[in-house]
Enzyme design. Sequence first.
Site, PDB file in Angstrom:
ATOM      1  N   ALA A 283       5.879  -2.079   1.343  1.00 45.67           N
ATOM      2  CA  ALA A 283       5.578  -1.645  -0.020  1.00 45.67           C
ATOM      3  C   ALA A 283       6.282  -0.352  -0.400  1.00 45.67           C
ATOM      4  O   ALA A 283       6.515  -0.106  -1.580  1.00 45.67           O
ATOM      5  CB  ALA A 283       4.071  -1.502  -0.215  1.00 45.67           C
TER       6      ALA A 283
ATOM      7  N   GLN B 257      -3.344  -2.155  -2.026  1.00 48.28           N
ATOM      8  CA  GLN B 257      -4.730  -2.157  -1.547  1.00 48.28           C
ATOM      9  C   GLN B 257      -5.570  -3.251  -2.212  1.00 48.28           C
ATOM     10  O   GLN B 257      -6.644  -3.594  -1.705  1.00 48.28           O
ATOM     11  CB  GLN B 257      -5.374  -0.787  -1.803  1.00 48.28           C
ATOM     12  CG  GLN B 257      -4.736   0.350  -1.017  1.00 48.28           C
ATOM     13  CD  GLN B 257      -5.003   0.282   0.481  1.00 48.28           C
ATOM     14  OE1 GLN B 257      -5.939  -0.378   0.933  1.00 48.28           O
ATOM     15  NE2 GLN B 257      -4.179   0.957   1.261  1.00 48.28           N
TER      16      GLN B 257
ATOM     17  N   ALA C  20       2.432  -6.557   3.847  1.00 48.01           N
ATOM     18  CA  ALA C  20       1.731  -7.477   4.758  1.00 48.01           C
ATOM     19  C   ALA C  20       0.721  -6.762   5.644  1.00 48.01           C
ATOM     20  O   ALA C  20      -0.378  -7.280   5.883  1.00 48.01           O
ATOM     21  CB  ALA C  20       2.755  -8.221   5.615  1.00 48.01           C
TER      22      ALA C  20
ATOM     23  N   THR D 241      19.718  -9.658   5.861  1.00 50.14           N
ATOM     24  CA  THR D 241      19.207 -10.866   6.515  1.00 50.14           C
ATOM     25  C   THR D 241      17.687 -10.851   6.501  1.00 50.14           C
ATOM     26  O   THR D 241      17.068  -9.845   6.836  1.00 50.14           O
ATOM     27  CB  THR D 241      19.719 -10.930   7.965  1.00 50.14           C
ATOM     28  OG1 THR D 241      21.145 -10.986   7.923  1.00 50.14           O
ATOM     29  CG2 THR D 241      19.171 -12.138   8.694  1.00 50.14           C
TER      30      THR D 241
ATOM     31  N   CYS E 160      -4.676  17.183   8.088  1.00 49.82           N
ATOM     32  CA  CYS E 160      -4.544  18.069   9.235  1.00 49.82           C
ATOM     33  C   CYS E 160      -3.350  17.667  10.105  1.00 49.82           C
ATOM     34  O   CYS E 160      -3.061  18.292  11.106  1.00 49.82           O
ATOM     35  CB  CYS E 160      -5.821  18.093  10.055  1.00 49.82           C
ATOM     36  SG  CYS E 160      -6.723  16.575  10.075  1.00 49.82           S
TER      37      CYS E 160
HETATM   38  C1  LIG Z   1       0.298   1.582   2.548  1.00 45.88           C
HETATM   39  C2  LIG Z   1       0.620   1.753   1.122  1.00 45.88           C
HETATM   40  C3  LIG Z   1       1.948   1.774   0.666  1.00 45.88           C
HETATM   41  C4  LIG Z   1       3.135   1.702   1.609  1.00 45.88           C
HETATM   42  O1  LIG Z   1       3.239   0.451   2.190  1.00 45.88           O
HETATM   43  P1  LIG Z   1       4.171   0.221   3.473  1.00 45.88           P
HETATM   44  O2  LIG Z   1       4.291  -1.259   3.568  1.00 45.88           O
HETATM   45  O3  LIG Z   1       3.431   0.817   4.617  1.00 45.88           O
HETATM   46  O4  LIG Z   1       5.471   0.888   3.217  1.00 45.88           O
HETATM   47  C5  LIG Z   1       2.171   1.895  -0.687  1.00 45.88           C
HETATM   48  N1  LIG Z   1       1.145   1.990  -1.549  1.00 45.88           N
HETATM   49  C6  LIG Z   1      -0.138   1.983  -1.157  1.00 45.88           C
HETATM   50  C7  LIG Z   1      -1.213   2.070  -2.167  1.00 45.88           C
HETATM   51  C8  LIG Z   1      -0.445   1.870   0.191  1.00 45.88           C
HETATM   52  O5  LIG Z   1      -1.715   1.880   0.566  1.00 45.88           O
END
Ligand SMILES: *Cc1c(COP(=O)(O)O)cnc(C)c1O
Length: 410
Positions: free
Chosen positions: A75, A183, A204, A244, A330
């Site tokens: 993401a 989320q 994923a 790929t 932290c």
């Molecule tokens: C975890 C997260 C991402 C990043 O996703 P990745 O696949 O780990 O790069 C982006 N946006 C939100 C809201 C997330 O919780």
Amino acid sequence: MAVKLPIYMDNHATTPMDPRVLEAMLPYFTEKFGNAASRNHSFGWAGEEAVENARQQVASLVGATAKEIIFTSGATESDNLMIKGVAEMYREKGNHIITQAIEHKAVLDTCKNLEKHGFEVTYLPVQKDGRVDPEDVRKAIRPATILICIMYANNEIGVINPVQEIGKIAKEHGILFAVDGVQAAGKIPVDVQKDNIDLLAISAHKMYGPKGVGALYVRRRNPRVQLSAIIDGGGHERGMRSGTLNVPGIVGLGKACELCQQEMAQESERIRGLRERLRAGLEAKLDEVFINGSMEHRLPNNLNMSFAYVEGESLLMGINDVAVSSGSACTSATLEPSYVLKALGVGEDLAHTSIRFGLGRFTTQEEVDYVIDKMVQVVTKLRELSPLYEMAKEGIDITKVKWQTAESAH
Ligand SMILES: *Cc1c(COP(=O)(O)O)cnc(C)c1O
């Protein structure tokens, strides 16, 4: 039966992979290893078939068509691609982007980067409950606005935005609407048609699939969204994302989506029940606890709570057999409280003692009960050591106390 320790309750950070997902992936590491772009032999065809099947599974989860799904490395990449891709493609139309203060860093930092390249970004504040007010979005629109980017649900407080209303406003103004759906997808119903979403990022590993693979929904009709690529190469994924394809990962993402779609209704009710058990248990046995963000508009698997009169670090240490996240970063050198809680107006003290509980598919009632007991035990013990808590209990308003501090202290 005793619970197995440590307990994982940090499912917003990542989720364990569902064994059914692993099983679906395995053949694509070994005997079905073909490159999905190899058009001349059956190895390639098998890879391509698996990818197209996964594309359909992903599309189905969010109400899209298979052709509208682009596979990415996760993401973070999807967020980058949807924002930078629109910014570059529609630059002649305008240079203004609207987003909000408590987006994931993958969105905020991408927007910051664009500001260095001549784009103007409005970072809308959120309300006390953590939600974006759709009217604020409407008011922020300018003639130069080309993109509205608002997350579906927040990764710290689990608060769900009024996405459908915002989508409607975007559509009325002919502005593209991009949504970080990480989320929300697989946890609550997400429908790109109903919600008027033009671009949707998913990952994923936040939905019981593998790490390092994600997808981007790119609307093809009404309107047809065009994107500039940020990775150039062999022209894979309709030229929007070369490279790929990660066939096993994509198969895993597809399977993860299918399972979420099939099981969402029962699963979210089960998890909501556990979350409510956790909340009720903590609230019944501890006073001076505060929930951060809207409880009404919240993912079923999230609870974010602050525990007054304890020291954040000590709290985390005390519950070290329970994996959760805290509102103070932290990990960094500076003990900065969470920018999300700050944006909600949560004070530094309470931000530092906040805990994010992220429940998931494999969370059990026994685990929840263990966490309640442990939290109550640790918070109670820490408060016994806290003169502030004692004073508060005696009815002294500690905000009015004049402190005598030795100069050497701190
Ligand atoms: C975890 C997260 C991402 C990043 O996703 P990745 O696949 O780990 O790069 C982006 N946006 C939100 C809201 C997330 O919780």
